[in-house]
Design an enzyme around this catalytic site. Sequence first.
Site, PDB file in Angstrom:
ATOM      1  N   ASP A  34     -61.844 -46.772 -31.376  1.00  0.00           N
ATOM      2  CA  ASP A  34     -62.170 -48.049 -32.086  1.00  0.00           C
ATOM      3  C   ASP A  34     -63.902 -47.825 -32.046  1.00  0.00           C
ATOM      4  O   ASP A  34     -64.536 -47.828 -30.973  1.00  0.00           O
ATOM      5  CB  ASP A  34     -61.920 -49.116 -31.502  1.00  0.00           C
ATOM      6  CG  ASP A  34     -60.591 -49.769 -31.937  1.00  0.00           C
ATOM      7  OD1 ASP A  34     -60.132 -49.481 -33.067  1.00  0.00           O
ATOM      8  OD2 ASP A  34     -59.738 -49.905 -30.668  1.00  0.00           O
ATOM      9  N   HIS A  65     -61.086 -45.632 -36.124  1.00  0.00           N
ATOM     10  CA  HIS A  65     -61.072 -47.046 -36.827  1.00  0.00           C
ATOM     11  C   HIS A  65     -62.462 -47.341 -36.786  1.00  0.00           C
ATOM     12  O   HIS A  65     -63.045 -47.678 -35.727  1.00  0.00           O
ATOM     13  CB  HIS A  65     -60.032 -47.709 -36.138  1.00  0.00           C
ATOM     14  CG  HIS A  65     -59.912 -49.047 -36.614  1.00  0.00           C
ATOM     15  ND1 HIS A  65     -59.446 -50.319 -35.786  1.00  0.00           N
ATOM     16  CD2 HIS A  65     -60.499 -49.769 -37.752  1.00  0.00           C
ATOM     17  CE1 HIS A  65     -59.576 -51.420 -36.508  1.00  0.00           C
ATOM     18  NE2 HIS A  65     -60.125 -50.982 -37.775  1.00  0.00           N
ATOM     19  N   GLY A 141     -62.184 -56.752 -32.908  1.00  0.00           N
ATOM     20  CA  GLY A 141     -63.207 -56.846 -32.011  1.00  0.00           C
ATOM     21  C   GLY A 141     -63.260 -56.768 -30.459  1.00  0.00           C
ATOM     22  O   GLY A 141     -64.129 -56.535 -29.686  1.00  0.00           O
ATOM     23  N   GLY A 143     -60.226 -55.985 -27.147  1.00  0.00           N
ATOM     24  CA  GLY A 143     -58.821 -55.663 -26.860  1.00  0.00           C
ATOM     25  C   GLY A 143     -58.130 -56.723 -26.112  1.00  0.00           C
ATOM     26  O   GLY A 143     -58.776 -57.689 -25.659  1.00  0.00           O
ATOM     27  N   GLY A 144     -56.908 -56.617 -25.825  1.00  0.00           N
ATOM     28  CA  GLY A 144     -55.996 -57.498 -25.045  1.00  0.00           C
ATOM     29  C   GLY A 144     -55.637 -58.925 -25.844  1.00  0.00           C
ATOM     30  O   GLY A 144     -55.262 -59.914 -25.010  1.00  0.00           O
ATOM     31  N   ASP A 174     -52.214 -52.445 -35.280  1.00  0.00           N
ATOM     32  CA  ASP A 174     -53.170 -52.119 -34.293  1.00  0.00           C
ATOM     33  C   ASP A 174     -53.429 -53.911 -33.797  1.00  0.00           C
ATOM     34  O   ASP A 174     -53.914 -54.641 -34.820  1.00  0.00           O
ATOM     35  CB  ASP A 174     -54.404 -51.811 -34.806  1.00  0.00           C
ATOM     36  CG  ASP A 174     -55.381 -51.458 -33.415  1.00  0.00           C
ATOM     37  OD1 ASP A 174     -55.063 -51.981 -32.445  1.00  0.00           O
ATOM     38  OD2 ASP A 174     -56.376 -51.102 -34.044  1.00  0.00           O
ATOM     39  N   GLY A 175     -53.100 -54.150 -32.541  1.00  0.00           N
ATOM     40  CA  GLY A 175     -53.462 -55.488 -32.052  1.00  0.00           C
ATOM     41  C   GLY A 175     -52.225 -56.144 -31.372  1.00  0.00           C
ATOM     42  O   GLY A 175     -51.356 -56.734 -32.020  1.00  0.00           O
ATOM     43  N   GLY A 176     -52.452 -56.196 -29.975  1.00  0.00           N
ATOM     44  CA  GLY A 176     -51.225 -56.947 -29.388  1.00  0.00           C
ATOM     45  C   GLY A 176     -49.663 -56.551 -29.344  1.00  0.00           C
ATOM     46  O   GLY A 176     -48.733 -56.839 -29.349  1.00  0.00           O
ATOM     47  N   GLY A 196     -52.808 -50.100 -26.700  1.00  0.00           N
ATOM     48  CA  GLY A 196     -54.019 -49.823 -25.889  1.00  0.00           C
ATOM     49  C   GLY A 196     -53.652 -50.277 -24.332  1.00  0.00           C
ATOM     50  O   GLY A 196     -53.197 -49.806 -23.584  1.00  0.00           O
TER      51      GLY A 196
END
Length: 217
Positions: A34, A65, A141, A143-144, A174-176, A196
């Site tokens: 990222d 990305h 923007g 993580g987590g 991508d995301g969660g 991640g």
Amino acid sequence: MLRLSSSILASDFTKLGECVARAEKAGVDFVHIDVMDGMFVPQISFGEPIIKSLRSATALPFDVHLMVQDPEKMVPALKECGADIVTVHAEATKHLDRTINQIKELGMIAGVALNPSTPIENIKYVLKSVGLVLIMTVNPGYGGQKFIPYSIDKLKELKEMCQKIDANPMIEVDGGIGFDNAKDVIDAGADVLVAGTAIFKGNIEDNVSRFKLIMGQ
């Protein structure tokens, strides 16, 4: 073919090369990088020197990305850094078609990303030009974050549109993404899972094995 892309944003930065090497040995398919500029998204992350230095640590494809404004300015340098896939946000460039062609002309796979609230319809006319579509399942923007539930419907809509117009990009999420929702996004049409925290928190090898089992590999 389902693929797993390990997002190094959640790795231990003091052992970045080691984390990537462990993930590669465990069986991940891509390294997800990222790049944030502090303008398109609030945070600043990896830049070209880190990407270039990491290239010698792994043979895996670099899945870059770009969460940056005017991403076309960075594209040539990313080629020099060893990027294999470069994904830009439809919301971040004024001339998306031109940027996609720029990436492809440099010999990389071009991807287009959409924020959670951006309609699929916005990229209908470039779907045949790209090799990857990234559906953000959190607001980019940080993580987590927690997975946004309506992303499942958005994935299904994208899959249906691709089939309707005979486009065949990889569909990435991508995301969660974790063990609790991986099967749901696969069933909805995802081809590439970006993870991640779910990979780098705890034992990397065990976490990758768990994902691979869910992916039927």
